[in-house]
Motif scaffolding. Structure first.
Motif, short mmCIF file in Angstrom:
data_model
loop_
_atom_site.label_atom_id
_atom_site.label_comp_id
_atom_site.label_asym_id
_atom_site.label_seq_id
_atom_site.Cartn_x
_atom_site.Cartn_y
_atom_site.Cartn_z
N VAL A 1 0.86 -1.19 0.00
CA VAL A 1 0.00 0.00 0.00
C VAL A 1 0.89 1.24 0.00
CG1 VAL A 1 -1.87 1.24 1.12
CG2 VAL A 1 -1.76 -1.26 1.27
N PHE A 2 0.73 2.09 -1.02
CA PHE A 2 1.51 3.31 -1.18
C PHE A 2 0.65 4.53 -0.87
CE2 PHE A 2 3.11 0.24 -4.36
CZ PHE A 2 4.45 0.20 -4.03
N ASN A 3 1.32 5.63 -0.52
CA ASN A 3 0.68 6.93 -0.38
C ASN A 3 0.91 7.70 -1.68
OD1 ASN A 3 -0.36 9.39 0.38
ND2 ASN A 3 1.07 9.76 2.05
N ASP A 4 -0.17 8.03 -2.39
CA ASP A 4 -0.03 8.65 -3.71
C ASP A 4 -0.09 10.18 -3.68
OD1 ASP A 4 -2.72 9.19 -3.29
OD2 ASP A 4 -3.45 7.93 -4.94
N THR A 5 0.13 10.78 -2.49
CA THR A 5 0.14 12.23 -2.42
C THR A 5 1.28 12.82 -3.24
OG1 THR A 5 0.05 14.13 -0.89
CG2 THR A 5 1.61 12.38 -0.36
N ARG A 6 1.10 14.04 -3.70
CA ARG A 6 2.13 14.73 -4.50
C ARG A 6 2.51 16.03 -3.79
NH1 ARG A 6 4.08 13.89 -9.41
NH2 ARG A 6 5.09 15.61 -10.49
N VAL A 7 3.80 16.32 -3.76
CA VAL A 7 4.30 17.48 -3.03
C VAL A 7 4.04 18.76 -3.81
CG1 VAL A 7 6.32 18.56 -1.96
CG2 VAL A 7 6.07 16.06 -1.95
N ILE A 8 3.50 19.75 -3.12
CA ILE A 8 3.29 21.08 -3.70
C ILE A 8 4.61 21.86 -3.65
CG2 ILE A 8 2.01 23.26 -3.45
CD1 ILE A 8 0.05 21.76 -1.65
N PRO A 9 4.92 22.66 -4.67
CA PRO A 9 6.02 23.62 -4.52
C PRO A 9 5.58 24.71 -3.53
CG PRO A 9 5.46 23.26 -6.84
CD PRO A 9 4.34 22.71 -6.02
N ALA A 10 5.76 24.45 -2.26
CA ALA A 10 5.05 25.17 -1.20
C ALA A 10 5.85 26.29 -0.54
CB ALA A 10 4.60 24.18 -0.12
N ARG A 11 7.09 26.53 -0.97
CA ARG A 11 7.91 27.57 -0.32
C ARG A 11 7.92 28.84 -1.18
NH1 ARG A 11 12.04 24.74 1.98
NH2 ARG A 11 11.24 25.16 4.06
N LEU A 12 7.63 29.96 -0.52
CA LEU A 12 7.60 31.26 -1.19
C LEU A 12 8.40 32.27 -0.37
CD1 LEU A 12 3.76 31.34 -1.93
CD2 LEU A 12 5.55 31.07 -3.67
N PHE A 13 8.82 33.33 -1.03
CA PHE A 13 9.55 34.39 -0.34
C PHE A 13 8.91 35.73 -0.70
CE2 PHE A 13 12.40 30.85 -0.79
CZ PHE A 13 13.02 30.77 0.46
N GLY A 14 9.04 36.67 0.22
CA GLY A 14 8.45 37.98 -0.02
C GLY A 14 8.95 39.01 0.95
N GLN A 15 8.22 40.14 0.97
CA GLN A 15 8.64 41.28 1.78
C GLN A 15 7.43 41.94 2.40
OE1 GLN A 15 11.93 43.79 0.26
NE2 GLN A 15 10.45 45.48 0.37
N LYS A 16 7.50 42.21 3.71
CA LYS A 16 6.42 42.92 4.38
C LYS A 16 6.41 44.39 3.98
CE LYS A 16 7.72 41.71 8.52
NZ LYS A 16 7.73 41.57 10.00
N GLU A 17 5.32 45.07 4.32
CA GLU A 17 5.21 46.50 4.00
C GLU A 17 6.31 47.30 4.69
OE1 GLU A 17 0.48 47.19 3.54
OE2 GLU A 17 1.14 46.13 5.36
N SER A 18 6.80 46.78 5.83
CA SER A 18 7.87 47.45 6.56
C SER A 18 9.24 47.24 5.91
CB SER A 18 7.92 46.93 8.00
OG SER A 18 8.23 45.54 8.00
N GLY A 19 9.30 46.32 4.96
CA GLY A 19 10.56 46.01 4.30
C GLY A 19 11.21 44.73 4.78
N GLY A 20 10.70 44.16 5.87
CA GLY A 20 11.28 42.94 6.41
C GLY A 20 11.03 41.74 5.51
N ARG A 21 12.04 40.86 5.40
CA ARG A 21 11.94 39.68 4.55
C ARG A 21 11.09 38.61 5.22
NH1 ARG A 21 12.19 39.68 -0.40
NH2 ARG A 21 13.03 37.58 -0.50
#
Length: 358
Positions: free
Chosen positions: A57-77
């Motif tokens: 029995v296998f788990n057929d789930t697929r991984v999402i490209p789930a990591r993102l990067f951005g910047q807050k309105e204050s400029g913080g990463r």
């Protein structure tokens, strides 16, 4: 039972940082029942340990490209790790930032568009994404693969393929069901030729799988919630396998968690698998009797982790810890891109507890 009961010393050099060129070339530590000696083999040798009529029995789930990067309105990463997709382009996420963002705040995404902070519950935030497509489709183009935190490098092009199983189809996980990473087309063909049957469940592995236990008393730990589906077709496959005397072998701890969540105990204390789709927070540790599977293929897990506790519940804590000592001594590779084990239950360690509710 204490968290420290599941500690072992692991040299940093044994934590696999990349997969082997061939999936099924990974080593396989076979842990037979009773006092039989361990066997040092390879994953490609797995058909030798299975019989015609067995069900993998296998788990057929697929991984999402789930990591993102951005910047807050204050400029913080900001670093965003999506835990689960929600309706209306929303998502439950973990956020890494010098200061926690507040509800109503907006994060400008490096990949374009922005995310609005809707609120926070515990360690998770809820964001709504303002992007030019459905969030799921947009992530496939804009997101980055979320390699586990113990892999000390940035994901490369090869990881896009190697951090997915060859049978992955149901998009929704943020971590791979790593035992399945060892199976390639050649091994699957050899297993079919042996007369081994295949079945699938879906359990979308969440980021909580990497969260450490923060309490010493294991019973006080609360698991993260994950979504699973055990379908009627798989239930029928399991019933037919049992009826003809075959064994059910789980490929990965996520399969065990899914099957145990869908198992109901009858008046004779026997487990009956039933179709189930929904959330589970099941926590399996020694004292819990696993009824749904007869053998388990799994990777080597982190010290003091819930996954190490699960395999200890299945094969006996003393037996599992001895196997881990053997694996360290023999220089097996650990964790997601590491080697594997084939575990069998220990009859003298069988517990009489009832399963937790999903």
């Amino acid at each position: 039972m204490k968290k420290s009961d599941f500690h072992f010393e692991l040299p940093q050099a044994l934590i696999a940082q990349a997969p082997l060129p061939e999936r099924s070339a990974s080593r396989l530590l076979v842990v037979p029942p009773g006092d039989q000696p361990f066997a040092d083999r390879h994953v490609r040798d797995l058909p030798e340990w299975l019989a015609p009529g067995d069900l993998l029995v296998f788990n057929d789930t697929r991984v999402i490209p789930a990591r993102l990067f951005g910047q807050k309105e204050s400029g913080g990463r900001v670093e965003i790790l999506i835990e689960r997709l929600l309706p209306d382009n929303a998502a439950r996420v973990q956020i890494g930032a010098s200061k926690s963002p507040k509800p109503g705040g907006r994060i400008q995404l490096d990949a374009g568009g922005e995310a609005e902070v809707l609120g926070r519950e515990g360690e998770f935030y809820q964001l709504r994404f303002h992007v030019p497509d459905s969030l799921e489709s947009w992530l496939l183009k804009a997101g980055r693969l979320p390699l586990p935190p113990y892999i000390q490098r940035q994901p490369g092009a090869d990881d896009d393929e190697r951090y997915q199983t060859v049978f992955a189809r149901e998009l929704g996980a943020v971590a791979a069901p790593t035992a399945g990473l060892h199976f390639d087309d050649a091994l699957l063909a050899a297993l079919r030729a042996k007369g081994v049957n295949f079945g699938h469940v879906t359990l979308h592995v969440g980021a909580g799988t990497f969260q450490p236990i923060r309490v010493e008393d294991v019973r006080e730990h609360r698991m993260h919630s994950e979504w699973l589906n055990v379908g009627a077709a798989l239930v029928e496959q399991v019933r037919a396998t049992r009826a003809r005397g075959g064994r059910v072998i789980a490929v990965g701890t996520t399969v065990v968690r899914a099957l145990e969540s869908a198992t109901r105990v009858n008046e004779n204390s026997r487990g009956e698998l039933q179709p189930f789709a929904g959330e589970t927070q099941i926590f399996i540790f020694p004292g819990y009797r696993i009824r749904s599977v007869d053998a388990l293929v799994t990777n080597f897990h982190l010290p003091e982790s819930t996954l190490l506790m699960l395999v200890s519940a299945f094969s006996g804590k003393a037996r599992v810890m001895a196997a881990y000592e053997h694996a360290v001594r023999e220089r097996y590779r650990f964790f997601s891109y590491g080697d594997a084990m084939l575990l069998f239950p220990q009859a003298d360690d069988a517990a009489k507890g009832q399963p937790d509710a999903p």
